[in-house]
Design a protein around this motif. Structure first.
Motif, PDB file in Angstrom:
ATOM      1  N   TRP A   1     -25.047  25.726   4.873  1.00  0.00           N
ATOM      2  CA  TRP A   1     -25.672  24.257   3.613  1.00  0.00           C
ATOM      3  C   TRP A   1     -27.434  24.018   4.434  1.00  0.00           C
ATOM      4  O   TRP A   1     -28.206  23.498   3.583  1.00  0.00           O
ATOM      5  CB  TRP A   1     -24.664  23.443   3.554  1.00  0.00           C
ATOM      6  CG  TRP A   1     -23.855  23.215   3.103  1.00  0.00           C
ATOM      7  CD1 TRP A   1     -22.874  23.761   2.067  1.00  0.00           C
ATOM      8  CD2 TRP A   1     -22.902  22.297   3.205  1.00  0.00           C
ATOM      9  NE1 TRP A   1     -22.389  23.571   1.643  1.00  0.00           N
ATOM     10  CE2 TRP A   1     -21.320  23.000   2.330  1.00  0.00           C
ATOM     11  CE3 TRP A   1     -22.220  21.087   3.766  1.00  0.00           C
ATOM     12  CZ2 TRP A   1     -20.295  22.506   2.305  1.00  0.00           C
ATOM     13  CZ3 TRP A   1     -21.243  21.111   4.077  1.00  0.00           C
ATOM     14  CH2 TRP A   1     -19.891  21.623   2.717  1.00  0.00           C
TER      15      TRP A   1
ATOM     16  N   LYS B   1     -19.201  15.443  -1.802  1.00  0.00           N
ATOM     17  CA  LYS B   1     -18.407  17.135  -1.653  1.00  0.00           C
ATOM     18  C   LYS B   1     -17.737  16.990   0.274  1.00  0.00           C
ATOM     19  O   LYS B   1     -17.535  18.056   0.897  1.00  0.00           O
ATOM     20  CB  LYS B   1     -19.178  17.310  -2.171  1.00  0.00           C
ATOM     21  CG  LYS B   1     -19.213  18.809  -2.226  1.00  0.00           C
ATOM     22  CD  LYS B   1     -19.444  19.425  -3.213  1.00  0.00           C
ATOM     23  CE  LYS B   1     -19.442  21.411  -3.191  1.00  0.00           C
ATOM     24  NZ  LYS B   1     -18.764  22.121  -3.247  1.00  0.00           N
TER      25      LYS B   1
ATOM     26  N   THR C   1     -27.875  22.352  -1.800  1.00  0.00           N
ATOM     27  CA  THR C   1     -27.844  22.801  -2.895  1.00  0.00           C
ATOM     28  C   THR C   1     -28.034  21.513  -3.465  1.00  0.00           C
ATOM     29  O   THR C   1     -28.034  20.327  -2.785  1.00  0.00           O
ATOM     30  CB  THR C   1     -26.722  23.232  -3.406  1.00  0.00           C
ATOM     31  OG1 THR C   1     -25.612  22.068  -2.762  1.00  0.00           O
ATOM     32  CG2 THR C   1     -25.570  24.431  -2.599  1.00  0.00           C
ATOM     33  N   VAL C   2     -28.540  21.163  -5.220  1.00  0.00           N
ATOM     34  CA  VAL C   2     -28.528  20.094  -5.408  1.00  0.00           C
ATOM     35  C   VAL C   2     -27.241  18.696  -5.740  1.00  0.00           C
ATOM     36  O   VAL C   2     -26.839  17.897  -5.884  1.00  0.00           O
ATOM     37  CB  VAL C   2     -29.709  20.212  -6.698  1.00  0.00           C
ATOM     38  CG1 VAL C   2     -29.564  18.592  -7.382  1.00  0.00           C
ATOM     39  CG2 VAL C   2     -30.705  20.133  -7.024  1.00  0.00           C
ATOM     40  N   SER C   3     -26.136  20.175  -6.069  1.00  0.00           N
ATOM     41  CA  SER C   3     -24.841  19.497  -6.010  1.00  0.00           C
ATOM     42  C   SER C   3     -23.902  19.137  -4.443  1.00  0.00           C
ATOM     43  O   SER C   3     -23.085  18.683  -5.162  1.00  0.00           O
ATOM     44  CB  SER C   3     -23.904  20.788  -6.633  1.00  0.00           C
ATOM     45  OG  SER C   3     -24.001  21.593  -5.410  1.00  0.00           O
ATOM     46  N   MET C   4     -25.022  19.210  -3.648  1.00  0.00           N
ATOM     47  CA  MET C   4     -23.754  18.630  -2.534  1.00  0.00           C
ATOM     48  C   MET C   4     -24.458  17.283  -2.429  1.00  0.00           C
ATOM     49  O   MET C   4     -25.419  16.614  -2.362  1.00  0.00           O
ATOM     50  CB  MET C   4     -24.794  19.762  -1.175  1.00  0.00           C
ATOM     51  CG  MET C   4     -23.700  19.094   0.077  1.00  0.00           C
ATOM     52  SD  MET C   4     -22.058  19.107   0.232  1.00  0.00           S
ATOM     53  CE  MET C   4     -21.671  20.859  -0.017  1.00  0.00           C
ATOM     54  N   THR C   5     -23.408  16.920  -2.439  1.00  0.00           N
ATOM     55  CA  THR C   5     -23.183  14.921  -1.819  1.00  0.00           C
ATOM     56  C   THR C   5     -22.393  14.622  -1.169  1.00  0.00           C
ATOM     57  O   THR C   5     -22.199  15.864  -0.173  1.00  0.00           O
ATOM     58  CB  THR C   5     -22.764  14.155  -3.602  1.00  0.00           C
ATOM     59  OG1 THR C   5     -21.256  14.726  -2.812  1.00  0.00           O
ATOM     60  CG2 THR C   5     -23.041  14.584  -4.272  1.00  0.00           C
TER      61      THR C   5
END
Length: 130
Positions: A94, A106, A99-103
């Motif tokens: 990572w 998550k 990635t922008v979708s990584m929260t």
């Protein structure tokens, strides 16, 4: 005056301690072997051989038990080390490809998947691309 008010009470010597404070079992029984080997008993050498054989057998059983314990601990150590290694690899992946979708949720979920996986097959099924 044995046992009187002025009698000196003798204590047995304290058993030897190993690094973690536990009593070393082999050292506890050594005194019994030494006493028997000194020929104090009426049976003589036959009793000494018997005593030594019993001590030898007991120590062999103890060695087997300790080897089984060590094997179990090594397996457990390897199991948890692999989990840590999998988390490290996931974090490095990572880090290299953010990635922008990584929260945070998550991220925590992925770590929990690794931590609660019971074996490599389950881990492979739950692990996804970063």
């Amino acid at each position: 005056r044995p046992g009187g008010a002025g009698a000196v009470q003798r204590k047995a010597p304290a058993p030897a301690k190993v690094g973690n404070g536990a009593v070393a079992p082999a050292l506890l029984s050594r005194s019994r072997v030494a006493e028997g080997f000194a020929g104090r008993g009426p049976a003589g050498p036959a009793a000494n051989i018997s005593l030594l054989q019993e001590e030898h057998d007991r120590m062999r059983e103890e060695v087997v038990d300790l080897k089984i314990t060590v094997d179990g601990l090594e397996t457990e150590r390897d199991f948890y080390f692999q989990k840590l290694r999998d988390i490290e690899i996931m974090c490095q992946a990572w880090e290299e490809n953010p990635t922008v979708s990584m929260t945070v949720n998550k991220f925590v979920e992925e770590i929990q998947n690794i931590l609660y996986a019971k074996d490599d097959e389950e881990l492979a099924a739950t692990a996804g691309a970063p």
